[in-house]
Design a protein around this motif. Sequence first.
Motif, PDB file in Angstrom:
ATOM      1  N   HIS A  56      -3.850   5.167   8.243  1.00  0.00           N
ATOM      2  CA  HIS A  56      -2.967   6.269   8.606  1.00  0.00           C
ATOM      3  C   HIS A  56      -1.581   5.944   8.090  1.00  0.00           C
ATOM      4  O   HIS A  56      -1.083   4.836   8.248  1.00  0.00           O
ATOM      5  CB  HIS A  56      -2.928   6.467  10.129  1.00  0.00           C
ATOM      6  N   GLY A  57      -0.942   6.901   7.467  1.00  0.00           N
ATOM      7  CA  GLY A  57       0.416   6.644   7.004  1.00  0.00           C
ATOM      8  C   GLY A  57       0.696   7.277   5.671  1.00  0.00           C
ATOM      9  O   GLY A  57       0.189   8.352   5.354  1.00  0.00           O
ATOM     10  N   GLN A  58       1.471   6.596   4.844  1.00  0.00           N
ATOM     11  CA  GLN A  58       1.972   7.141   3.594  1.00  0.00           C
ATOM     12  C   GLN A  58       0.910   7.076   2.508  1.00  0.00           C
ATOM     13  O   GLN A  58       0.285   6.045   2.291  1.00  0.00           O
ATOM     14  CB  GLN A  58       3.208   6.358   3.157  1.00  0.00           C
ATOM     15  N   ALA A 137       3.760   2.014  -6.672  1.00  0.00           N
ATOM     16  CA  ALA A 137       2.297   2.054  -6.631  1.00  0.00           C
ATOM     17  C   ALA A 137       1.712   3.275  -7.319  1.00  0.00           C
ATOM     18  O   ALA A 137       0.680   3.179  -7.989  1.00  0.00           O
ATOM     19  CB  ALA A 137       1.824   1.978  -5.184  1.00  0.00           C
ATOM     20  N   ALA A 138       2.330   4.436  -7.180  1.00  0.00           N
ATOM     21  CA  ALA A 138       1.773   5.651  -7.768  1.00  0.00           C
ATOM     22  C   ALA A 138       1.773   5.616  -9.289  1.00  0.00           C
ATOM     23  O   ALA A 138       1.054   6.392  -9.934  1.00  0.00           O
ATOM     24  CB  ALA A 138       2.538   6.883  -7.287  1.00  0.00           C
ATOM     25  N   ASP A 434       6.509  -7.237  -1.182  1.00  0.00           N
ATOM     26  CA  ASP A 434       7.720  -6.413  -1.241  1.00  0.00           C
ATOM     27  C   ASP A 434       7.539  -5.139  -2.065  1.00  0.00           C
ATOM     28  O   ASP A 434       8.529  -4.513  -2.459  1.00  0.00           O
ATOM     29  CB  ASP A 434       8.879  -7.238  -1.810  1.00  0.00           C
ATOM     30  N   ASN A 435       6.285  -4.743  -2.309  1.00  0.00           N
ATOM     31  CA  ASN A 435       6.033  -3.556  -3.123  1.00  0.00           C
ATOM     32  C   ASN A 435       4.867  -2.778  -2.509  1.00  0.00           C
ATOM     33  O   ASN A 435       3.717  -2.946  -2.921  1.00  0.00           O
ATOM     34  CB  ASN A 435       5.712  -3.963  -4.565  1.00  0.00           C
ATOM     35  N   PRO A 436       5.142  -1.928  -1.520  1.00  0.00           N
ATOM     36  CA  PRO A 436       4.058  -1.263  -0.776  1.00  0.00           C
ATOM     37  C   PRO A 436       3.113  -0.486  -1.685  1.00  0.00           C
ATOM     38  O   PRO A 436       3.532   0.161  -2.651  1.00  0.00           O
ATOM     39  CB  PRO A 436       4.811  -0.313   0.168  1.00  0.00           C
ATOM     40  N   GLY A 437       1.825  -0.575  -1.361  1.00  0.00           N
ATOM     41  CA  GLY A 437       0.826   0.149  -2.134  1.00  0.00           C
ATOM     42  C   GLY A 437      -0.559  -0.369  -1.861  1.00  0.00           C
ATOM     43  O   GLY A 437      -0.806  -1.103  -0.891  1.00  0.00           O
ATOM     44  N   ILE A 438      -1.476   0.017  -2.704  1.00  0.00           N
ATOM     45  CA  ILE A 438      -2.834  -0.522  -2.737  1.00  0.00           C
ATOM     46  C   ILE A 438      -3.007  -1.075  -4.147  1.00  0.00           C
ATOM     47  O   ILE A 438      -2.969  -0.319  -5.125  1.00  0.00           O
ATOM     48  CB  ILE A 438      -3.880   0.561  -2.425  1.00  0.00           C
ATOM     49  N   SER A 460      -0.176  -2.270   5.083  1.00  0.00           N
ATOM     50  CA  SER A 460      -0.284  -1.496   6.309  1.00  0.00           C
ATOM     51  C   SER A 460       0.425  -0.150   6.149  1.00  0.00           C
ATOM     52  O   SER A 460       1.547  -0.091   5.647  1.00  0.00           O
ATOM     53  CB  SER A 460       0.345  -2.276   7.466  1.00  0.00           C
ATOM     54  N   GLY A 461      -0.249   0.905   6.566  1.00  0.00           N
ATOM     55  CA  GLY A 461       0.363   2.224   6.561  1.00  0.00           C
ATOM     56  C   GLY A 461       0.285   2.953   5.246  1.00  0.00           C
ATOM     57  O   GLY A 461       0.810   4.064   5.125  1.00  0.00           O
TER      58      GLY A 461
END
Length: 477
Positions: A56-58, A137-138, A434-438, A460-461
């Motif tokens: 759940h999240g961004q 990430a995108a 330090d770089n949110p993503g998958i 997370s998120g």
Amino acid sequence: MAWRPRRRTAIAVLATIVVLAPIAWFWQRSLVPGDLSPMEMGFADYGGGPATHAHHGQDVGTLTGPSGPADVVVDLVARQERFDIPGRGPMDGITLNHTSPGPEIVAKQGDLVQVTLQNESVPDGITLHWHGVDVPAAEDGVAGVTQDAVQRGQSHVYRFVAKDVGTYWYHSHQVSHEQVKKGLWGVLIVEPTANDVVAAVHTYDKVRTVNGGYGERRVAAPGSTVRVRLINTDNGPWAAWVDGAPYRVVAVDGTEVNAPPEVSNKSVLVTAGGRVDLQVTMPQGSAIRIGLGGGPTTLVIGEGNAPAGAEPRERVDLLSYGKPAQLGFDPAKATRVFRYDIGRRPGFLDGRPGLWWTINGHQYPDVPMFMVTEGDVVRMTIKNTSGQVHPMHLHGHHVVVLSRDGVAATGSPWWTDSLNVEDDESFEVAFVADNPGIWMDHCHNLPHAAQGLVTHLMYSGVTTKFHLGGSASNQPE
């Protein structure tokens, strides 16, 4: 008696069932769903830290590059077509703007880069991954994770800031084990110097090239300092060296080496996907030769004859090369500690029998997902007991090598995004999340990745709406 043959038949049938039932069970269990969300892959490994929930999240698709006017604008059109390898003749493959490698992209540090990728005629769909560039990430270009594959007649725009000076490259991450080999790749340089020489080695269907040709000679004045940017776009490691002059290893995977000493009669390993920058002062009255793994593919720089040496027996050891410097974080204060144990075992993968890679004893897609929270300090031990070498590549991050086989690093911080892990070898690395993503974390011997040596670093998120397979036929490896 009549009952005896019937009994023997029943026993034979029962024995057959006993033998085949486990095989059928393993076969069924090995089938990979044709429409698989990365959010449903494997199982969560929290590395000893608190449980996080990434469902759940961004959405990863919102983690884009900045808006506004771009400083570097590039349009790339991919085509399945015949092209020429200078010195070797024509071949069938994939081009970008009618060439392979594709156009070299050059940016200054801090530039906003915008690349529009159009698929004119590649039937399986395409993407572009910016190898070694820690993009949002995108913009990572992984089919089924950060975007859908770009089908024929479609286009996709990538936007990212070239924040780190260095040597990088770009390539397809859709059916990558086939498309990269066929030519869907190119070079990306951030903040080039005046005397740069690029040496990108690539094998097209058994034809080994440098910068897309069979060999190359570049001009450089005696006494000048040349920076040679080595790029390995193939699936296995090779050694590089300089015949005719000493050199320094000044950068690894886009990160400068601290206080690199001069070396002579030594080679340096360039793993699959990796980049190594050498600095050479040109000698008086002769050329130098850059050895690129042996064989006829070489790069000559300068005027006149170049020495034809063999690969040196000694090798630069990056674990002790250069001088220590601050890391910017303390690995001893890790909040997540993971193991990435690479093995191999017989069995089935998607219904096919064979010897398949395992991660921590588990086989794709039932492999651990490494779960982190933004700001975590992460330590990871990568151990290989699979019988083959693996060049390990984590997207979106650089890691620093802490030790190899229990021996602590003593030289310049060895920052890398493509790490060569030999059989029976173990590395401990660390990084800050330090770089949110998958983010994919996989072997860059691309056929190995296609055979299941791949997992994800998941924040997370952060979620993704994209699927492996599905209507877009996403096949990242």
